[in-house]
Design an enzyme around this catalytic site. Structure first.
Site, mmCIF file in Angstrom:
data_model
loop_
_atom_site.group_PDB
_atom_site.id
_atom_site.type_symbol
_atom_site.label_atom_id
_atom_site.label_comp_id
_atom_site.label_asym_id
_atom_site.label_seq_id
_atom_site.Cartn_x
_atom_site.Cartn_y
_atom_site.Cartn_z
ATOM 1 C CD GLU A 33 12.575 -29.385 63.955
ATOM 2 O OE1 GLU A 33 12.918 -30.487 63.780
ATOM 3 O OE2 GLU A 33 13.570 -28.392 64.220
ATOM 4 C CE LYS A 122 18.902 -30.946 62.702
ATOM 5 N NZ LYS A 122 17.739 -31.466 62.088
#
Length: 201
Positions: A33, A122
């Site tokens: 990411e 998340k």
């Protein structure tokens, strides 16, 4: 072997991103990411998608709106990670065929994210919820729902998080900090992988 770890390379520049990502991949982590508040993130994501798109899941973090989702998709990214739960961002990401990992902290946010079609959740900031917080929320989540702990999860407590119901982790500064060499990144990523394998495999 695919490990449930997302390497968060915040602050990486397009000039160094290929070497840094190669070090991460060589260590055994195949999800990367690039946060949107990094220098020229879309250029970095484009480089990663072109170079490693066949062997890694590449995308962006700190994605806050639909326009950013489209920009990441255009750059070749397939992963959208956010610090918050925005049903519009989640639904749009999924509609584009991308993975969506929104940030959640409460059961309300978790169920809103799942209703919008999130790939997984998340838990952020993980250090505020702690494994006990995850354990409490996990009790009401649907079976099979994927939860990654981000913030406060690392080699010293992977097992504790896993025992509480974490499926994986987002790891940032423990793998990469701005200015690190590829060799330093590889060394840190290998240490994370070794600890992960010991705790979860």
């Amino acid at each position: 072997m695919t490990r449930s770890i997302i390497a968060i390379i915040r602050g990486v520049t397009p000039e160094e991103v290929e070497a840094v990502a190669a070090a991460v991949l060589e260590s055994g982590i195949d999800k990367i990411e690039v946060p949107m508040n990094s220098p020229d993130p879309l250029k970095s994501i484009g480089i990663l998608a072109k170079t490693f798109g066949d062997k890694a899941l590449v995308g962006a973090g700190t994605v806050l709106n639909v326009a950013q989702v489209d920009a990441v998709k255009s750059a070749g990214g397939q992963l959208i990670v956010s610090p918050n739960c925005d049903p519009e961002v989640i639904a749009h990401s999924v509609a584009q065929g991308m993975e969506s990992w929104p940030g959640v902290f409460t059961p309300t946010e978790a169920f809103a994210a799942l209703k919008a079609g999130a790939t997984g959740l998340k838990l952020f900031p993980g250090n505020m919820a702690g494994p006990d917080g995850l354990k409490a929320v996990r009790a009401v989540l649907p079976k099979g729902c994927q939860v990654y702990a981000v913030g406060g999860a690392g080699p010293e407590n992977f097992k504790e998080w896993a025992d509480a119901g974490a499926n994986g982790f987002g790891i940032g500064s423990a793998i990469y900090k701005s200015g690190m060499t590829a060799a330093e990144v590889r060394s840190k990523a290998e240490a994370i992988v070794a600890a992960y394998d010991e705790a979860l495999v």
